[in-house]
Design a protein around this motif. Structure first.
Motif: not given
Length: 134
Positions: A108-125
């Motif tokens: 899991k640590k290796n998968k997180r290291k190589n994963s792309p940097n994604l950002r969550v944009i929160q909308g008006n729920k």
């Protein structure tokens, strides 16, 4: 004013050249074809020399400038990002860890290291309509 007497001379020269080409084509075809081939060859040589000495440097200058510098920097960053870490150690440890079961925490640590940097944009729920009120 001086152009008025130049244009008839140019038209006369062009007409004589066309007449001469026609006469040569019908009277002495073999020498006409050989002279045409030689003219094309000389024109290609002259164009090649002009291109080699003058035009080649002009067209390749922008690619050697800022664009090429940015491209090389991007390639360098990409290689740093995706380069394999410790390839020699990985081969040695692979043989020693093949007998042991790898822990799920390390994978899991290796998968997180190589994963792309994604950002969550929160909308008006809270702006959803209540379907029960219809």
């Amino acid at each position: 004013m001086s152009r008025k007497w130049i244009t008839p001379i140019i038209y006369t020269l062009i007409t004589l050249a066309i007449f001469y080409v026609g006469v040569q084509m019908f009277t002495n075809t073999s020498s006409f074809l050989s002279s045409i081939i030689m003219m094309i060859g000389f024109a290609a040589l002259i164009y090649g020399a002009i291109y080699f000495f003058f035009l080649r440097h002009r067209t390749s200058a922008p690619t050697n400038g800022k664009e090429m510098k940015k491209y090389k920097q991007a390639v360098k960053q990409s290689k740093q990002k995706y380069k394999p870490t410790n390839t020699v150690k990985a081969v040695k440890t692979k043989d020693s860890t093949s007998s042991k079961n790898p822990s799920p925490f390390n994978s899991k640590k290796n998968k997180r290291k190589n994963s792309p940097n994604l950002r969550v944009i929160q909308g008006n729920k809270n702006s959803k309509k209540d379907r029960a009120s219809f």
